[in-house]
Design an enzyme around this catalytic site. Structure first.
Site, PDB file in Angstrom:
ATOM      1  N   HIS A  24      -0.670  -0.225 -18.781  1.00 16.84           N
ATOM      2  CA  HIS A  24       0.740   0.147 -18.686  1.00 16.84           C
ATOM      3  C   HIS A  24       1.607  -0.946 -19.295  1.00 16.84           C
ATOM      4  CE1 HIS A  24      -1.500   2.290 -15.575  1.00 16.84           C
ATOM      5  NE2 HIS A  24      -0.558   3.192 -15.546  1.00 16.84           N
ATOM      6  N   HIS A  50       4.845   4.283 -20.629  1.00 18.20           N
ATOM      7  CA  HIS A  50       4.584   3.942 -19.235  1.00 18.20           C
ATOM      8  C   HIS A  50       3.127   3.575 -19.005  1.00 18.20           C
ATOM      9  CE1 HIS A  50       3.717   4.474 -14.982  1.00 18.20           C
ATOM     10  NE2 HIS A  50       4.991   4.319 -14.742  1.00 18.20           N
ATOM     11  N   GLU A  83       4.154   4.474  10.893  1.00 18.76           N
ATOM     12  CA  GLU A  83       2.761   4.060  10.873  1.00 18.76           C
ATOM     13  C   GLU A  83       2.355   3.483   9.519  1.00 18.76           C
ATOM     14  OE1 GLU A  83       3.769   7.160  11.591  1.00 18.76           O
ATOM     15  OE2 GLU A  83       3.512   7.300  13.766  1.00 18.76           O
ATOM     16  N   HIS A 139      -2.612  16.405  18.002  1.00 20.02           N
ATOM     17  CA  HIS A 139      -2.730  15.027  18.477  1.00 20.02           C
ATOM     18  C   HIS A 139      -4.178  14.608  18.735  1.00 20.02           C
ATOM     19  CE1 HIS A 139       1.525  15.373  18.716  1.00 20.02           C
ATOM     20  NE2 HIS A 139       1.701  14.217  19.333  1.00 20.02           N
TER      21      HIS A 139
END
Lengths: 739, 739
Positions: free
Chosen positions: B98, B335, B483, B546
């Site tokens: 890059h 890029h 998190e 969960h």
């Protein structure tokens, strides 16, 4: 019906109301469409009379009165307290759950379900319903109470009493696959608001595609309640940045600003300026200072939000968590645990609630009972509108119906490209693009894109433009570098209408960024297609941060996911076929960056079986050895087999494109591919060997990679890591000797 | 040394400079510490002379002159172009990489490494160095070029030429474990800025703990370059919200605002107002409008950033990606791909660069050569300072040294609690808290917290307060519901100094939110302790969103992770022991919500082996059956064994607390626990059975859960899912019969 006149008056009033709403929003468009770059403080709607408040609440009040003469404040309060106590009582009975949010959010919940939203409780999947998402899913008793009052059959009195019990319709968090009327599955924070962005995207897309100047056949709002927890999660910022970028004007999110999270006051970890952040994301922001009893403020805020058609709106509603509990309100202790019988009694006293647990007062019941006929009328009205639409716009109507009902054209599968061994080698990511483009022509619900890797993932639909604020009818979605929101937005799209087939893409390794959303796809039965390219060390120079190792295993272990790793053109087409035919299971396609030959023996049909023989020179289902490969390594297995056969061995080569599909086959079929008597087995896959022992057995050998990758040209890494034909041959000889 | 006088002058000048910096910042504190709630537009520093610019650039210029007479603009430009062409040439030679970012960011890179940062190239791990993180890791040739010029031995001329090749020191993304001088491992976007927050947290914490009025022994900055991709990722918003909350004044992030990402112009997906968002997050924001050649603007921005001591600073530097390339600059084509020889030539022409590939002009080389003596002097000066500090503050110096060098006290392990079968049953999450609190007393580097679940994860250190803006010396970190950032911040803390032992916590299922950060822990050798509670259906009513199912398997498949699932008190202590003793492997502790008995036979030492026998009534290493369990199911295996033994069977019970540790054992040891001759094996674990066939073999049986969980009381789910003693007994009889 006795109420029919009253009902039609109400509908008329609502139509006028909605219409005036739209007119006013249109007239204000010119100023709204050129947002100032300078941030403004959020509009504040409080009980101190401002010009805006007086004006808008008056309108809302008038409308509410027209809708139903009986909605006096006292009855509204009674209804709100009914919601509070249904939540309190259910949590108390279960001795488990989160009473705080329902107690604080009952007013906005009441206003949404009783005054604002259009839905049909007896047909929760009526297409043009307003969508509601409780992003703060732990507060699900709020939604269960509302569904119950609104007349949904999924939440009867006995269901409320079975809150959080085995087999009940009222599980610990909202689950669309358990409870009709729940749109998406929430609980993991931030997912819901991103789902809401997906639902609103779906609406904006369909509206732009199918609405006509004389018929707004697609026209609904998406409402979300999210809390401090959702706001802290990165996924919500990703999704809300996109919602602002796309100008999702019919997305209205209520931010339950109660300053309490599980660990206590949000001051300990969350002191950013949320209003300002949302303005930066391109949202309209309104602040309702009194969310506990400020009904008119909430109504006015919704009215204002609807008037802003070019931006999503965040209504920050300041509430008191556990409102009404004299000793626990405004503290973390009311967040996630039952109040306890003493505090329940004190709360009953405090809010003047003389009723026994789970009681819905008759006047509240009667008040809400109108939603059943009203909902039926909404749907009937829309059905009539659609019949008109169908007459005038036959083609569009058929396409829209296909999306609403997931009607696949009879011959859609013929669109899938096929390949022969003579077809030049190509990367499966390129073959994937051929499939996507072929399918987009026959599947009107196919829509999707990449997280800023479209030209690497090869996901652009060439016959379509970009879904953007000004061109929402297009089908290439530009997610930016926001994998997590991308997955959750696709879940929202998939659950908007069964005929949507959303796909999304990034490098396979970056499923780590969106794993929580993928898991929700699997759980909530959203048939998203995950186009995951650069699926191994075969991507080469980018190195270990970009090379998946454990990802295949990690998804094979995840319930209800179809993890597919096609080896060539036919298997890529077969993988898409499987993906489309499994609307309730997300499919993850692991695709190569590097070119792969089209192998003899692979087939679209084979993929459906998950594992199948692509070549075999044995005769009696007892080859000397079975070589098992997936994706880019199937070629290596096939080459090794060629060499071994030249040495006189009988060798079977098995493509193991999807373990889950193979698991679904009959024992007979499994035995025909992997006969128990042939324990000489070798697997090869450029990923973790974890899990492969189930396939190759105690006496087989696995060739794979149980370390991180490396930065170098792909061929070099394959060689250094021993993912080679020579390694397969050597292992095959060893297992043949030992078995 | 010839340069010593010049050098000490320079150091003196810098000291004065830094000091005046601080004085001015202190004098402005009163106004800065009461930030207005009203957002201000970002300070803009442009070439049009504003008061602020004139003032600050003058100062910076004077300092630069004092530092080194030769840094005229022409030489700066030559150095900047050297950086650009080293990047261009390396990418060209590798035909991979890059080039765009290094070409655009070379000016800020030059200023940072040549004028601003304090480091010692010959000792990249000198404790008090300024830290630099390239969050936009794909642009790593920028950093390799800078390390090369600065004199780091890790990046010699030949290393640049080996960019992205097998075994080189210059892999495709920055990897701290490969290249000295690289602080953290980046590439996956957004991780680096979050690591930077962790590094800055570590500095602020240590400074508050150890600095004295007469000795700032801890005193460095953390610099980050992040791009549009990092900005879009949710993790960066999470981390930056925390950085603002904590007031990390010595964190200075450069936002490479080049408007180009892989898919093209950021307009297609990223139109939010980043400045305003960062202000909302509590950052000071500065805009450098000309990042391509505006050296003085960049210098002035850094000076301003340093003056703001109570907030982190975002310096938005507008650059042109691929600056200097006449045909590819400002486009996505520059890029992520080599320019191509034609465009390389055109760029050489355009920037007036007559040199051959990889050439560093002599004057540039000479200019940068001062960093070797200067760096040595920095370190020597600090060493002298530390010697003084040690004399005055013996205890603190010892503690700081322990953190710098990871010196564990000789008897630290004695702090680990031990248990007997008579100790009352307890949840391993509670036992974990006992261990954390015991360890915090003996391990000065233990610091951490939870993502808003401290009271559920049981992670509070009772002898310490909260790490907050005003109390950074404390050790309980409040991460909020973030998190992903939590994991990455802990990676930053771990890599700041080897003696840091960061821990972080959430529910085990929510590792899905932070998996990318955990993977980086494993890859970059950051020994973070992941305290993951509520590790199975045993959490009960919260339901399938969960309840982890596939998570154990998914981490067992991940390289370099220690996945530990202790069964009781001794195994929890053993797990912490293992975690502390493995500073280069992250440990994940899966801990129960529910109470578990202390089992006979478990031990701290056993855990170290990964798998070990806790009971056996056979005599000759040939039991009739081996029952294998982990965590909360080891109790079930033990109970089943009791019953089977009563029926006269010989039964071995094996705790399989960590597969990775067992894998590390000798073949002899493995045979002693799982003898090949005993194929009658049953595993039980309340999670996916995926992977277990390797342990139980083709003839064994696995008891587990290969579906999503359910919402109900835990005992009910265990029964309904067949995770019971009866199921183990039945399976044991079946495998005994068949084997």
């Amino acid at each position: 019906m006795a109420s029919s006149l009253h009902l039609s008056q109400a509908l008329l009033a609502r139509a006028v109301y909605l219409n005036s709403d739209r007119t006013s929003s249109l007239s204000s468009t010119s100023s709204l469409s050129f947002p100032s770059l300078k941030p403004k403080p959020a509009t504040s709607i409080s009980s101190t009379g401002s010009r805006r408040r007086t004006a808008s609440t008056t309108t809302v009040r008038a409308t509410a009165e027209t809708l139903d003469k009986t909605t006096e404040v006292s009855l509204v309060e009674k209804s709100v307290n009914t919601i509070r106590f249904l939540a309190i009582d259910a949590v108390e009975k279960a001795n488990s759950g989160h009473p705080g949010l329902p107690m604080g959010c009952a007013p906005m919940g009441h206003i949404l379900y009783d005054e604002i939203m259009r839905y049909n409780p007896k047909n929760p999947s009526w297409f043009n319903r307003d969508r509601f998402v409780l992003s703060a899913g732990h507060g699900c008793m709020l939604q269960y109470a509302l569904l119950h009052l609104a007349g949904y059959d999924s939440v009867k009195d006995e269901d409320l009493k079975q809150f959080r019990q085995w087999g009940s319709k009222t599980p610990g968090h909202p689950e669309n696959f358990e409870t009709y009327g729940i749109e998406v599955t929430t609980g993991p924070l931030g997912q819901g608001i991103a789902n809401g962005v997906g639902l609103a995207l779906a609406e904006k897309h369909l509206a732009a595609r199918f609405n006509k100047p004389d018929s707004e056949i697609v026209d609904h709002y998406t409402y979300v309640i999210l809390g401090d927890g959702c706001q802290m999660e990165g996924i919500s910022n990703e999704a809300c940045s996109l919602a602002g970028h796309w100008g999702l004007g019919k997305l209205i999110a209520f931010y339950d600003d109660n300053h309490i999270s599980i660990d206590g006051d949000t001051e300990i970890a969350f002191t950013e300026n949320v209003d300002q952040r949302f303005e930066a994301l391109g949202w309209h922001v309104i602040w309702v200072k009194n969310g506990n009893t400020g009904y008119d403020e909430i109504r006015a805020a919704i009215k204002e939000a609807k008037a802003v058609t070019d931006k999503p709106t965040l209504i920050k509603v300041t509430t008191t968590i556990g409102f009404g509990s004299p000793n626990k309100a405004n503290s973390y202790s009311v967040h996630g645990a039952a109040l306890g019988s003493k505090e329940v009694d004190a709360t009953r006293q405090n809010l003047g609630w003389p009723y026994e647990p789970f009681h819905v007062p008759e006047d509240v019941k009667k008040h809400w009972s109108r939603h059943t006929p009203e909902g039926a009328a909404h749907e009937a009205e829309w059905n009539a509108k659609f019949a008109e639409y169908e007459k005038k716009y036959k083609e569009e109507a058929a396409e829209l119906k296909a999306i609403i009902n997931r009607e696949l054209p009879a011959d859609w599968e013929k669109a899938l490209p096929t390949y022969t061994p003579e077809t030049p080698a190509d990367a499966t990511r390129n073959l994937s693009q051929a499939n996507l483009n072929a399918l987009a022509k026959v599947l009107p619900g196919l829509i999707g894109g990449s997280a800023d890797l479209a030209s690497s993932n090869m996901t652009l639909l060439k016959s379509f433009g970009d879904f953007q604020k000004a061109t929402p009818e297009e089908r290439n979605v530009r997610f930016g570098v926001r994998e997590h929101a991308m997955g959750a937005i696709c879940n929202g799209i998939a659950l908007h209408s069964p005929g949507f087939i959303p796909y999304c893409a990034t490098f396979f390794v970056f499923t780590d960024y969106m794993r929580a959303a993928i898991r929700i796809s699997a759980l909530c039965e959203a048939g998203v297609i995950y186009v995951m390219t650069h699926d191994s060390i075969g991507l080469g120079e980018d190195g270990p941060t970009h090379q998946p190792i454990e990802h295949l295993a990690s998804f094979r272990a995840m319930p209800n996911v179809l993890m597919l790793r096609p080896a060539d053109g036919n298997e890529t087409a077969g993988s898409y076929r499987v993906a489309v035919l499994n609307p309730k299971r997300p499919s993850i396609l692991a695709l190569s960056r590097q070119k792969l030959p089209n192998l003899p023996g692979t087939s679209i049909e084979g993929v459906e079986k998950g594992g199948y023989t692509i070549s075999d020179n044995s005769s009696n289902n007892e080859p000397n050895v079975i070589l098992i490969g997936t994706g880019s390594e199937l070629e290596i297995a096939a080459a090794a087999a060629d060499d071994l056969r030249k040495e006189g061995k009988t060798v079977r080569v098995v493509s193991f494109v999807s373990w889950e599909l193979f698991d679904d086959q009959s024992d007979e079929y499994k035995e025909s591919v992997l006969p128990a008597s042939v324990t000489a087995r070798v697997s090869i896959e450029a990923g973790s060997t974890f899990g492969w022992h189930k396939i190759v057995g105690s006496k087989g050998k696995t060739i794979g990679i149980d370390r991180f990758g490396a930065s170098a040209p792909a061929g070099k890494i394959y060689k250094e890591f021993g993912i080679t034909k020579e390694a397969v041959i050597s292992a095959a000889k060893e297992v043949s000797r030992n078995n």
